[in-house]
Design an enzyme around this catalytic site. Structure first.
Site, PDB file in Angstrom:
ATOM      1  N   CYS A  86       0.866  -1.174   0.000  1.00  0.00           N
ATOM      2  CA  CYS A  86       0.000   0.000   0.000  1.00  0.00           C
ATOM      3  C   CYS A  86       0.905   1.227   0.000  1.00  0.00           C
ATOM      4  O   CYS A  86       1.699   1.415   0.928  1.00  0.00           O
ATOM      5  CB  CYS A  86      -0.879  -0.035   1.252  1.00  0.00           C
ATOM      6  N   CYS A  93      -2.209  15.151   3.044  1.00  0.00           N
ATOM      7  CA  CYS A  93      -3.355  15.154   2.138  1.00  0.00           C
ATOM      8  C   CYS A  93      -4.162  16.424   2.380  1.00  0.00           C
ATOM      9  O   CYS A  93      -4.311  16.861   3.518  1.00  0.00           O
ATOM     10  CB  CYS A  93      -4.237  13.928   2.375  1.00  0.00           C
ATOM     11  N   CYS A  97     -10.467  14.606   5.387  1.00  0.00           N
ATOM     12  CA  CYS A  97     -11.559  13.729   5.833  1.00  0.00           C
ATOM     13  C   CYS A  97     -11.507  13.577   7.356  1.00  0.00           C
ATOM     14  O   CYS A  97     -10.429  13.431   7.939  1.00  0.00           O
ATOM     15  CB  CYS A  97     -11.468  12.373   5.144  1.00  0.00           C
ATOM     16  N   CYS A 317      -5.798   1.253   7.561  1.00  0.00           N
ATOM     17  CA  CYS A 317      -6.361   2.290   6.695  1.00  0.00           C
ATOM     18  C   CYS A 317      -6.587   3.561   7.500  1.00  0.00           C
ATOM     19  O   CYS A 317      -7.159   3.514   8.582  1.00  0.00           O
ATOM     20  CB  CYS A 317      -7.714   1.869   6.142  1.00  0.00           C
TER      21      CYS A 317
HETATM   22  N1  SAH Z   1      -7.063   9.278  -0.524  1.00  0.00           N
HETATM   23  C1  SAH Z   1      -7.590   8.083  -1.058  1.00  0.00           C
HETATM   24  C2  SAH Z   1      -6.767   6.860  -0.779  1.00  0.00           C
HETATM   25  C3  SAH Z   1      -6.179   6.681   0.619  1.00  0.00           C
HETATM   26  S1  SAH Z   1      -7.182   6.204   1.910  1.00  0.00           S
HETATM   27  C4  SAH Z   1      -9.000   7.881  -0.616  1.00  0.00           C
HETATM   28  O1  SAH Z   1      -9.422   8.540   0.314  1.00  0.00           O
HETATM   29  O2  SAH Z   1      -9.694   7.073  -1.236  1.00  0.00           O
HETATM   30  C5  SAH Z   1      -7.647   4.492   1.667  1.00  0.00           C
HETATM   31  C6  SAH Z   1      -9.014   4.180   2.277  1.00  0.00           C
HETATM   32  O3  SAH Z   1      -8.984   4.194   3.721  1.00  0.00           O
HETATM   33  C7  SAH Z   1     -10.087   5.194   1.881  1.00  0.00           C
HETATM   34  O4  SAH Z   1     -11.264   4.561   1.517  1.00  0.00           O
HETATM   35  C8  SAH Z   1     -10.264   5.984   3.139  1.00  0.00           C
HETATM   36  O5  SAH Z   1     -11.490   6.656   3.183  1.00  0.00           O
HETATM   37  C9  SAH Z   1     -10.122   4.900   4.185  1.00  0.00           C
HETATM   38  N2  SAH Z   1      -9.893   5.415   5.537  1.00  0.00           N
HETATM   39  C10 SAH Z   1      -9.398   6.614   5.903  1.00  0.00           C
HETATM   40  N3  SAH Z   1      -9.344   6.712   7.248  1.00  0.00           N
HETATM   41  C11 SAH Z   1      -9.809   5.534   7.741  1.00  0.00           C
HETATM   42  C12 SAH Z   1      -9.989   5.013   9.051  1.00  0.00           C
HETATM   43  N4  SAH Z   1      -9.678   5.717  10.128  1.00  0.00           N
HETATM   44  N5  SAH Z   1     -10.477   3.766   9.179  1.00  0.00           N
HETATM   45  C13 SAH Z   1     -10.785   3.028   8.086  1.00  0.00           C
HETATM   46  N6  SAH Z   1     -10.634   3.459   6.830  1.00  0.00           N
HETATM   47  C14 SAH Z   1     -10.161   4.705   6.654  1.00  0.00           C
HETATM   48 FE1  SF4 Z   2      -6.921  12.135   2.126  1.00  0.00          FE
HETATM   49 FE2  SF4 Z   2      -9.428  11.618   2.856  1.00  0.00          FE
HETATM   50 FE3  SF4 Z   2      -7.994   9.737   1.574  1.00  0.00          FE
HETATM   51 FE4  SF4 Z   2      -7.390  10.435   4.118  1.00  0.00          FE
HETATM   52  S1  SF4 Z   2      -9.274   9.437   3.406  1.00  0.00           S
HETATM   53  S2  SF4 Z   2      -5.958  10.150   2.440  1.00  0.00           S
HETATM   54  S3  SF4 Z   2      -7.876  12.660   4.070  1.00  0.00           S
HETATM   55  S4  SF4 Z   2      -8.648  11.737   0.769  1.00  0.00           S
END
Ligand code: SAH
Ligand code: SF4
Length: 327
Positions: A86, A93, A97, A317
């Site tokens: 990964c 970023c 989020c 994640c």
């Molecule tokens: N920026 C991209 C890819 C990286 S995050 C994106 O957001 O899709 C990879 C995945 O992990 C995303 O689906 C994201 O929303 C999720 N994710 C982020 N924080 C998390 C958390 N605390 N617990 C579980 N999944 C999470």
């Molecule tokens: Fe960025 Fe949101 Fe993906 Fe986290 S989950 S890496 S803040 S886009």
């Protein structure tokens, strides 16, 4: 550099197929040429600052130092026959989020295609030494790949290249928070890599609360772009859904999710939320996760629950952020 063109091929092979980590190792090139290259180019943009191993041995997280002193993390996971890396596409970023540690650290800079691919080469090199090889790559580490579109796409092209790692396109997955113009562009350009969308909510209000980018690219437009991708490509799309207790694991959210996922060629990846220090959200109980999965399955929606891995080393994640877990 005034060298014959076959030198370029030798250099390419050394970097992208053999994954050399210094120009010294490229024995096909003359000593003189190696010295000139060494002066002008960076052959190993990543220095391993630290590596952590999860207690069950399934997961490793590396902290890499970049040439400008910034740092990123990547995670390597072993699962039966799968060897998945990964990787990160940005330092930090910009998407902010609410439940993601990377989002909370803010945006520092984009990674180059070389810096993105080099994270994979680090593990590929090691596996090759023990007669093993990588099977999957996911662009799901730090950063939003479609906010660094060109470099992320070019990095995937490098990984997929027949003269390089030659990793099948279906073994490479890019995940986006839902940047609609880039999803449209990705569709138009007909890229073969798997596409995953961080959905996480099935109403505008909730999605905006969790993913601020929803203000700019509302759910309704995102779903239209996703349908367009499926129609144009004939490929399945993945929706990621981090299950958060009493937030997006409610009956209302489930019903709405079923309503639009039911008539789309998609797969839903449920991710029990991983904790991050800055967030007050909690993970859905495993019995509710099971109920959620069961309801989707009963509605003929393909779904799976993502394995929770490497949590003791903050490699799950949404847990990647350059932090003091190393010290
Ligand atoms: N920026 C991209 C890819 C990286 S995050 C994106 O957001 O899709 C990879 C995945 O992990 C995303 O689906 C994201 O929303 C999720 N994710 C982020 N924080 C998390 C958390 N605390 N617990 C579980 N999944 C999470
Ligand atoms: Fe960025 Fe949101 Fe993906 Fe986290 S989950 S890496 S803040 S886009």
């Amino acid at each position: 550099m005034g060298e014959p063109s076959y030198r370029a091929q030798q250099l390419w092979t050394a970097l992208h197929r053999n994954h050399v980590s210094s120009v010294e190792q490229i024995s096909t090139l003359s000593r003189n040429l190696r010295a000139r290259l060494d002066q002008d180019f960076e052959f190993q943009p990543l220095k391993v600052l630290k590596e952590l191993h999860s207690s069950d041995g399934s997961t490793r997280k590396a902290l890499f130092n970049l040439p400008d002193g910034q740092a990123v993390e990547s995670v390597f996971m072993l699962y039966h026959k799968r060897r998945t890396v990964c990787i990160s596409t940005q330092v930090g970023c910009a998407m902010g989020c609410a439940f993601c540690a990377t989002g909370q650290m803010g945006f520092q800079r984009n990674l180059s295609r070389g810096e993105i691919a080099a994270q994979v080469y680090h593990y590929a090199r090691e596996l090759e030494q023990s007669g093993d090889k990588l099977s999957n790559v996911v662009l799901m580490g730090m950063g939003e790949p479609f906010h660094n579109y060109e470099e992320s796409i070019q990095a995937m092209e490098l990984l997929n290249h027949a003269d390089g790692l030659n990793l099948g396109a279906r073994r490479i997955t890019v995940s986006t928070v839902g940047l609609v113009p880039q999803i449209l562009r990705y569709t138009e350009e007909k890229h073969p890599y798997r596409l995953a969308i961080s959905l996480h909510a099935a109403t505008e209000e909730l999605r905006t609360r969790l993913l601020p980018i929803n203000r700019k690219y509302p759910l309704k437009d995102l779903l239209t772009a996703c349908r367009n991708y499926v129609d144009q490509s004939g490929r399945r799309i993945t929706f990621e859904w981090a299950l958060i207790e009493n937030v997006n694991d409610t009956e209302e959210q489930l019903e709405r999710l079923i309503a639009f996922a039911g008539d789309m060629l998609c797969h839903i990846n449920l991710i029990p939320l991983n904790s991050s220090p800055q967030s007050s959200y909690h993970r859905t109980s495993s019995s509710r996760v099971d109920q959620f999965e069961k309801a989707l399955t009963e509605n003929n929606i393909s779904c799976s629950v993502r394995l929770r891995r490497g949590l003791d080393i903050h490699a799950g994640c949404g847990q990647l952020a350059v932090e003091n877990k190393y010290s």
